[in-house]
Design a protein around this motif. Structure first.
Motif, PDB file in Angstrom:
ATOM      1  N   ALA A 103      14.943 119.393  87.559  1.00  0.00           N
ATOM      2  CA  ALA A 103      15.197 120.406  86.531  1.00  0.00           C
ATOM      3  C   ALA A 103      14.754 119.881  85.170  1.00  0.00           C
ATOM      4  CB  ALA A 103      16.674 120.756  86.489  1.00  0.00           C
ATOM      5  N   PRO A 104      13.880 120.598  84.496  1.00  0.00           N
ATOM      6  CA  PRO A 104      13.529 120.186  83.133  1.00  0.00           C
ATOM      7  C   PRO A 104      14.741 120.325  82.212  1.00  0.00           C
ATOM      8  CG  PRO A 104      11.890 121.714  84.022  1.00  0.00           C
ATOM      9  CD  PRO A 104      13.060 121.727  84.957  1.00  0.00           C
ATOM     10  N   ASN A 105      14.908 119.367  81.325  1.00  0.00           N
ATOM     11  CA  ASN A 105      16.009 119.449  80.372  1.00  0.00           C
ATOM     12  C   ASN A 105      15.633 120.430  79.268  1.00  0.00           C
ATOM     13  OD1 ASN A 105      18.534 118.952  79.378  1.00  0.00           O
ATOM     14  ND2 ASN A 105      18.050 116.963  78.505  1.00  0.00           N
ATOM     15  N   PHE A 106      16.622 120.884  78.557  1.00  0.00           N
ATOM     16  CA  PHE A 106      16.404 121.774  77.413  1.00  0.00           C
ATOM     17  C   PHE A 106      17.556 121.594  76.444  1.00  0.00           C
ATOM     18  CE2 PHE A 106      18.244 124.374  80.874  1.00  0.00           C
ATOM     19  CZ  PHE A 106      19.494 124.648  80.332  1.00  0.00           C
ATOM     20  N   TYR A 107      17.377 122.102  75.271  1.00  0.00           N
ATOM     21  CA  TYR A 107      18.423 122.157  74.262  1.00  0.00           C
ATOM     22  C   TYR A 107      18.173 123.438  73.488  1.00  0.00           C
ATOM     23  CZ  TYR A 107      21.758 120.540  70.737  1.00  0.00           C
ATOM     24  OH  TYR A 107      22.854 120.421  69.911  1.00  0.00           O
ATOM     25  N   LEU A 108      18.936 124.488  73.815  1.00  0.00           N
ATOM     26  CA  LEU A 108      18.687 125.824  73.281  1.00  0.00           C
ATOM     27  C   LEU A 108      19.963 126.427  72.697  1.00  0.00           C
ATOM     28  CD1 LEU A 108      16.581 127.280  76.236  1.00  0.00           C
ATOM     29  CD2 LEU A 108      15.711 126.448  74.037  1.00  0.00           C
ATOM     30  N   LYS A 109      19.778 127.346  71.765  1.00  0.00           N
ATOM     31  CA  LYS A 109      20.906 128.040  71.139  1.00  0.00           C
ATOM     32  C   LYS A 109      21.494 129.051  72.114  1.00  0.00           C
ATOM     33  CE  LYS A 109      22.288 130.828  67.160  1.00  0.00           C
ATOM     34  NZ  LYS A 109      23.345 131.461  67.897  1.00  0.00           N
ATOM     35  N   ASP A 110      22.811 128.994  72.256  1.00  0.00           N
ATOM     36  CA  ASP A 110      23.541 129.974  73.056  1.00  0.00           C
ATOM     37  C   ASP A 110      23.865 131.157  72.153  1.00  0.00           C
ATOM     38  OD1 ASP A 110      25.135 131.380  74.836  1.00  0.00           O
ATOM     39  OD2 ASP A 110      26.857 130.045  74.615  1.00  0.00           O
ATOM     40  N   THR A 111      23.402 132.334  72.533  1.00  0.00           N
ATOM     41  CA  THR A 111      23.641 133.515  71.704  1.00  0.00           C
ATOM     42  C   THR A 111      25.071 134.043  71.867  1.00  0.00           C
ATOM     43  OG1 THR A 111      22.768 135.015  73.399  1.00  0.00           O
ATOM     44  CG2 THR A 111      21.207 134.165  71.756  1.00  0.00           C
ATOM     45  N   ASN A 112      25.857 133.460  72.785  1.00  0.00           N
ATOM     46  CA  ASN A 112      27.265 133.841  72.958  1.00  0.00           C
ATOM     47  C   ASN A 112      28.205 132.972  72.145  1.00  0.00           C
ATOM     48  OD1 ASN A 112      26.615 135.798  74.815  1.00  0.00           O
ATOM     49  ND2 ASN A 112      26.927 134.484  76.571  1.00  0.00           N
ATOM     50  N   GLN A 127       9.347 129.117  73.832  1.00  0.00           N
ATOM     51  CA  GLN A 127       8.900 129.417  75.190  1.00  0.00           C
ATOM     52  C   GLN A 127       8.563 128.164  76.001  1.00  0.00           C
ATOM     53  OE1 GLN A 127       5.726 132.346  74.397  1.00  0.00           O
ATOM     54  NE2 GLN A 127       7.245 133.949  74.822  1.00  0.00           N
ATOM     55  N   GLU A 128       8.849 127.006  75.455  1.00  0.00           N
ATOM     56  CA  GLU A 128       8.544 125.757  76.158  1.00  0.00           C
ATOM     57  C   GLU A 128       9.411 125.567  77.398  1.00  0.00           C
ATOM     58  OE1 GLU A 128       8.344 122.391  73.536  1.00  0.00           O
ATOM     59  OE2 GLU A 128       7.069 123.475  72.126  1.00  0.00           O
ATOM     60  N   VAL A 129      10.632 126.068  77.375  1.00  0.00           N
ATOM     61  CA  VAL A 129      11.516 125.921  78.532  1.00  0.00           C
ATOM     62  C   VAL A 129      11.000 126.783  79.692  1.00  0.00           C
ATOM     63  CG1 VAL A 129      13.867 126.218  79.401  1.00  0.00           C
ATOM     64  CG2 VAL A 129      13.477 125.280  77.113  1.00  0.00           C
ATOM     65  N   ALA A 130      10.620 128.015  79.388  1.00  0.00           N
ATOM     66  CA  ALA A 130      10.057 128.884  80.438  1.00  0.00           C
ATOM     67  C   ALA A 130       8.820 128.248  81.050  1.00  0.00           C
ATOM     68  CB  ALA A 130       9.727 130.257  79.872  1.00  0.00           C
ATOM     69  N   LYS A 131       7.985 127.675  80.218  1.00  0.00           N
ATOM     70  CA  LYS A 131       6.776 127.011  80.727  1.00  0.00           C
ATOM     71  C   LYS A 131       7.138 125.796  81.580  1.00  0.00           C
ATOM     72  CE  LYS A 131       3.915 128.678  76.955  1.00  0.00           C
ATOM     73  NZ  LYS A 131       3.329 128.370  75.655  1.00  0.00           N
ATOM     74  N   LEU A 141      17.440 127.516  91.557  1.00  0.00           N
ATOM     75  CA  LEU A 141      18.679 126.882  91.983  1.00  0.00           C
ATOM     76  C   LEU A 141      18.431 125.400  92.223  1.00  0.00           C
ATOM     77  CD1 LEU A 141      21.674 127.171  92.897  1.00  0.00           C
ATOM     78  CD2 LEU A 141      20.775 127.617  95.213  1.00  0.00           C
ATOM     79  N   PHE A 142      19.252 124.570  91.586  1.00  0.00           N
ATOM     80  CA  PHE A 142      19.138 123.123  91.680  1.00  0.00           C
ATOM     81  C   PHE A 142      20.387 122.545  92.340  1.00  0.00           C
ATOM     82  CE2 PHE A 142      16.526 124.559  88.221  1.00  0.00           C
ATOM     83  CZ  PHE A 142      15.344 123.843  88.379  1.00  0.00           C
ATOM     84  N   ASP A 143      20.211 121.470  93.086  1.00  0.00           N
ATOM     85  CA  ASP A 143      21.348 120.816  93.733  1.00  0.00           C
ATOM     86  C   ASP A 143      22.070 119.907  92.733  1.00  0.00           C
ATOM     87  OD1 ASP A 143      19.826 118.437  93.568  1.00  0.00           O
ATOM     88  OD2 ASP A 143      19.370 118.422  95.715  1.00  0.00           O
ATOM     89  N   SER A 144      23.062 119.175  93.217  1.00  0.00           N
ATOM     90  CA  SER A 144      23.857 118.306  92.336  1.00  0.00           C
ATOM     91  C   SER A 144      23.046 117.133  91.786  1.00  0.00           C
ATOM     92  CB  SER A 144      25.086 117.782  93.080  1.00  0.00           C
ATOM     93  OG  SER A 144      24.685 117.016  94.199  1.00  0.00           O
ATOM     94  N   GLN A 145      21.889 116.863  92.383  1.00  0.00           N
ATOM     95  CA  GLN A 145      20.992 115.813  91.897  1.00  0.00           C
ATOM     96  C   GLN A 145      19.892 116.394  90.999  1.00  0.00           C
ATOM     97  OE1 GLN A 145      21.851 112.574  92.649  1.00  0.00           O
ATOM     98  NE2 GLN A 145      23.611 113.703  93.437  1.00  0.00           N
ATOM     99  N   ASN A 146      20.039 117.667  90.617  1.00  0.00           N
ATOM    100  CA  ASN A 146      19.115 118.368  89.720  1.00  0.00           C
ATOM    101  C   ASN A 146      17.732 118.585  90.336  1.00  0.00           C
ATOM    102  OD1 ASN A 146      21.216 118.326  87.819  1.00  0.00           O
ATOM    103  ND2 ASN A 146      20.544 116.312  87.119  1.00  0.00           N
ATOM    104  N   ARG A 147      17.679 118.675  91.664  1.00  0.00           N
ATOM    105  CA  ARG A 147      16.429 118.939  92.386  1.00  0.00           C
ATOM    106  C   ARG A 147      16.379 120.402  92.794  1.00  0.00           C
ATOM    107  NH1 ARG A 147      12.985 114.846  92.361  1.00  0.00           N
ATOM    108  NH2 ARG A 147      13.961 112.808  92.314  1.00  0.00           N
TER     109      ARG A 147
END
Length: 185
Positions: A15-24, A111-115, A127-133
């Motif tokens: 899973a690629p990491n990200f750091y994004l604003k939560d609109t909630n 849009q870097e996360v989508a890419k 869907l990723f498992d507990s090992q982020n795969r």
């Protein structure tokens, strides 16, 4: 209604990491902040897509059914809000409130996360498992707006159940179909 299919990333991809604003909320969140003990569902959606509107009730049921079982859930919108202002962060907040989201709804301005995820359409499910795969990528089920097939979430639910109960996840995975992500030029 234009139809775009998922790119079907390689199973086992981290899973690629990200750091994004939560609109909630007033917070920015990373993958590690939202990941679940048993797995993580990353969904690419948006406010205006008829395919997303068609499946929203089932998305909410899945989120409510599985987040209490250790699945982290997050939705991300990556559309170009200059060309599609109906997907702006302010309207994402309204959309999440109107639909009673119990999960973060993140805005991917660059849009870097989508890419990084290889997201191509809305909705697009990873869907990723507990090992982020990556263990599943593709459709919710065979239902589409106007095709008469009732919503069940069967494909995604089957993958999550298999992950939770240590069963083999069906290797035959159909791509999601939806509106293409509105890329910046």
């Amino acid at each position: 209604m234009a139809q775009t299919a998922s790119t079907m990333q390689t199973i086992g991809t981290l899973a690629p990491n990200f750091y994004l604003k939560d609109t909630n909320s007033a917070y920015s969140l990373s993958y590690d902040d939202i990941k679940g003990e048993k797995g993580t569902l990353v969904m690419f959606i948006c406010n205006h897509c008829p395919f997303v509107h068609h499946v929203m009730d089932e998305i909410l049921l899945i989120a409510n059914d599985y987040r209490v079982q250790g699945i982290g859930i997050v939705a991300i919108s990556s559309n170009d809000v200059e060309k599609y202002p109906q997907d702006s962060p302010e309207l994402m907040t309204e959309y999440a409130f109107e639909n009673s989201f119990e999960f973060p709804y993140l805005f991917d301005y660059t849009q870097e996360v989508a890419k990084a995820y290889g997201a191509a359409c809305t909705p697009d499910f990873f869907l990723f498992d507990s090992q982020n795969r990556l263990v599943y990528r593709g459709q919710l089920d065979d239902s589409r707006p106007g095709n008469g097939i009732p919503l069940s979430g069967s494909d995604l639910r089957g993958a999550i159940d298999s992950l939770l109960y240590n069963r083999v996840i069906n290797p035959v995975q159909k791509p999601s179909i939806g509106c293409g992500i509105k890329w910046k030029m």
